[in-house]
Scaffold this motif. Structure first.
Motif, mmCIF file in Angstrom:
data_model
loop_
_atom_site.group_PDB
_atom_site.id
_atom_site.type_symbol
_atom_site.label_atom_id
_atom_site.label_comp_id
_atom_site.label_asym_id
_atom_site.label_seq_id
_atom_site.Cartn_x
_atom_site.Cartn_y
_atom_site.Cartn_z
ATOM 1 N N ILE A 148 -119.818 64.778 32.878
ATOM 2 C CA ILE A 148 -120.872 64.644 31.881
ATOM 3 C C ILE A 148 -120.345 63.754 30.753
ATOM 4 C CG2 ILE A 148 -120.136 66.725 30.607
ATOM 5 C CD1 ILE A 148 -123.081 67.301 30.037
ATOM 6 N N ILE A 149 -121.243 62.962 30.159
ATOM 7 C CA ILE A 149 -120.830 62.216 28.968
ATOM 8 C C ILE A 149 -120.647 63.239 27.853
ATOM 9 C CG2 ILE A 149 -121.465 60.495 27.227
ATOM 10 C CD1 ILE A 149 -123.252 59.168 29.348
ATOM 11 N N LYS A 150 -119.422 63.343 27.357
ATOM 12 C CA LYS A 150 -119.160 64.293 26.271
ATOM 13 C C LYS A 150 -119.398 63.616 24.924
ATOM 14 C CE LYS A 150 -115.333 66.270 23.950
ATOM 15 N NZ LYS A 150 -113.880 66.108 23.861
ATOM 16 N N GLU A 151 -118.895 62.386 24.817
ATOM 17 C CA GLU A 151 -119.091 61.663 23.561
ATOM 18 C C GLU A 151 -118.949 60.168 23.788
ATOM 19 O OE1 GLU A 151 -116.003 62.984 20.871
ATOM 20 O OE2 GLU A 151 -114.523 61.672 21.812
ATOM 21 N N ILE A 152 -119.362 59.410 22.777
ATOM 22 C CA ILE A 152 -119.218 57.962 22.772
ATOM 23 C C ILE A 152 -118.255 57.641 21.635
ATOM 24 C CG2 ILE A 152 -120.452 55.777 22.457
ATOM 25 C CD1 ILE A 152 -122.711 58.459 23.207
ATOM 26 N N VAL A 153 -117.351 56.716 21.895
ATOM 27 C CA VAL A 153 -116.391 56.337 20.854
ATOM 28 C C VAL A 153 -116.650 54.884 20.476
ATOM 29 C CG1 VAL A 153 -113.964 56.226 20.187
ATOM 30 C CG2 VAL A 153 -114.712 57.881 21.925
ATOM 31 N N VAL A 199 -116.472 59.136 26.734
ATOM 32 C CA VAL A 199 -115.531 60.144 27.201
ATOM 33 C C VAL A 199 -116.303 61.021 28.188
ATOM 34 C CG1 VAL A 199 -114.064 62.088 26.566
ATOM 35 C CG2 VAL A 199 -114.272 60.110 25.022
ATOM 36 N N LEU A 200 -115.819 61.021 29.431
ATOM 37 C CA LEU A 200 -116.444 61.832 30.471
ATOM 38 C C LEU A 200 -115.641 63.104 30.630
ATOM 39 C CD1 LEU A 200 -117.013 58.982 33.063
ATOM 40 C CD2 LEU A 200 -118.761 60.104 31.688
ATOM 41 N N SER A 201 -116.363 64.213 30.699
ATOM 42 C CA SER A 201 -115.692 65.494 30.784
ATOM 43 C C SER A 201 -116.082 66.174 32.088
ATOM 44 C CB SER A 201 -116.149 66.342 29.591
ATOM 45 O OG SER A 201 -115.218 67.341 29.333
ATOM 46 N N SER A 202 -115.114 66.812 32.730
ATOM 47 C CA SER A 202 -115.424 67.608 33.923
ATOM 48 C C SER A 202 -114.466 68.790 33.929
ATOM 49 C CB SER A 202 -115.250 66.783 35.195
ATOM 50 O OG SER A 202 -113.869 66.637 35.486
ATOM 51 N N ILE A 203 -114.662 69.642 34.920
ATOM 52 C CA ILE A 203 -113.814 70.820 35.022
ATOM 53 C C ILE A 203 -112.357 70.413 35.248
ATOM 54 C CG2 ILE A 203 -113.981 71.261 37.525
ATOM 55 C CD1 ILE A 203 -114.951 74.161 36.547
#
Lengths: 283, 155
Positions: A162-167, A133-137
């Motif tokens: 940014i990589i927020k998490e891996i699922v 899961v990629l997170s950005s503004i």
């Protein structure tokens, strides 16, 4: 002038990333080697650095209602090894990564972000269709690890993401894993192999193969896999499978090994895996 | 940037670049030279220290990553009962020769005994697999950890 950012929330980190081109620094066990100059000198960063280990909200391992497991970006290998939520295959692979001391620092997200063809954790992630899961503004997007890594040190990542998490998905297959290195601990992989399969009534209902360190990224080819899925075990011809993979495995010669050896070992491991599936005892 | 952490049971605040290696902070800023530098790239374990009781390679850890945490070096560990048990076991079994790996070995040995007071040979070898020794051939070190285990490492 290099800036060092130390945010304590994801929101803060996303804002910084939106305005600056940064190295995203988690455990640092690869970056500190790559940027090391000499003892007593600071690491030689050529652009800004975003340290993320102080973002406590990214340190978690959680299971959702569908049984998928979410691993936050700052979660270290030792925490993953110790968690009862993590499927066994990931633990098997992680136990052979580096050393216990390094696994007390290094993160799974970092191994993905580093995008090395020799990244050991990438095999189970890619074989099991894990996602990041990629997170950005601007929000979030989800992408398979297999598609996220484009090549050596190349990612499908925008500067502000940014990589927020891996699922990862729950484990349903049987596995065959081999890592070939110069020694047991602390070795960078020469060749690695992970096969996954499921047999029902002598029929191969699931079949997956991944090779590490033999190309610019982990080799997995669903087209080849699909050729063999739903076949009777007795109809699986080992030579024909090897023939399908022989041109997909394209190793190079470097300081750790040479291309001939890597190719040979990769094919031998594939054969060994297929023999195990077919029920033959391997030598 | 001011980095606050607990070093050998004392709260400290050190004003350094956040990317500075923990190893360099310990040796050059705090003058704690018991922590050794071998390879400088995480292979040899001579620079092992404990961060929140877990062994890590201080050559790979930027100082920012110990912010708010507890760091124990061989100098701090020397004040404990566990040190006396482990170090005398190393002496009794010949687990130390040139001594360069010994601070790291002792801390890594403590870390395994803390989690697993009666480890098997195999578990000891895995736990110490990130610490290299070029003198002893390892068996003497494994014997030392076993002896310390028998004597009981009091926490």
């Amino acid at each position: 002038m290099i800036h060092y950012f130390v945010p304590s929330s994801l929101k803060e980190a996303l804002k910084i990333l939106n305005e600056n081109d940064c190295y995203i620094f988690a455990g640092g066990t690869d970056l500190m080697v790559q940027k090391h100059l000499s003892s007593g000198l600071l690491p030689n960063f050529d652009k800004d650095v975003l340290f993320i280990m102080k973002i406590n909200e990214l340190n978690y391992i959680e299971k959702d209602n569908e049984g998928n497991i979410h691993i936050g970006a700052t979660t270290r290998y030792n925490e993953i090894e110790a968690s009862s939520l993590i499927p066994e295959i990931y633990k098997t692979v992680i136990k052979e990564i580096a050393s216990p001391n390094i696994r007390n620092m290094a993160t799974l997200a970092g191994n993905i972000g580093n995008a090395s063809p020799a990244g050991d954790s990438l095999l189970p992630l890619i074989l099991n269709d894990a996602e990041v899961v990629l997170s950005s503004i601007d929000g979030e997007r989800i992408i398979k690890v297999q598609d996220f890594i484009l090549g050596v040190k190349k990612l499908d990542r925008k500067q502000n993401e940014i990589i927020k998490e891996i699922v990862i998905k729950p484990q349903e297959l049987d596995y065959f894993y081999r890592k070939v290195g110069s020694r047991k601990a602390e070795s960078i992989t020469k060749v690695s192999f992970l096969g996954g399969y499921k047999i029902e009534k002598n029929r191969l209902v699931d079949f997956r193969v991944a090779f590490g360190s033999v190309s610019t990224k982990v080799v997995r080819n669903q087209e080849v896999e699909n050729k063999y899925i739903n076949k009777e075990l007795k109809d699986i011809d080992i030579d024909s499978v090897v023939n399908d993979y022989t041109n997909l495995v394209t190793p190079i010669t470097d300081q750790r090994s040479n291309k001939e050896y890597r190719h040979k070992v990769a094919m031998n491991l594939l054969k060994k895996f297929l023999k195990e599936i077919k029920g033959g005892r391997d030598e | 940037m001011e980095i606050k952490f607990v070093l050998n049971h004392k709260q400290v605040a050190i004003d350094v670049n956040p990317s500075m290696r923990l190893l360099d902070v310990l040796r050059d800023v705090c003058h704690l030279t018991g922590t050794k530098e071998g390879c400088g790239e995480g292979e040899c374990g001579a620079c092992t220290v404990l961060v929140n009781d877990e062994p890590v390679n201080s050559c790979l850890m930027p100082i920012i990553n110990v912010f708010g945490k507890e760091v124990i070096t061989i100098e701090g560990f020397r004040e404990t009962k566990a040190y006396k048990v482990i170090s005398s076991a190393f002496a009794d079994m010949g687990g130390s020769q040139c001594g360069f790996c010994t601070p790291g070995m002792i801390l890594a040995s403590y870390a395994v005994l803390r989690k697993n007071p009666h480890p098997t040979d195999e578990e000891i070898r895995i736990a110490l697999s990130g610490n290299l020794c070029r003198c002893t051939g390892y068996q003497a070190i494994v014997n030392a950890v076993k002896l310390a285990s028998e004597k009981g490492v009091k926490l």
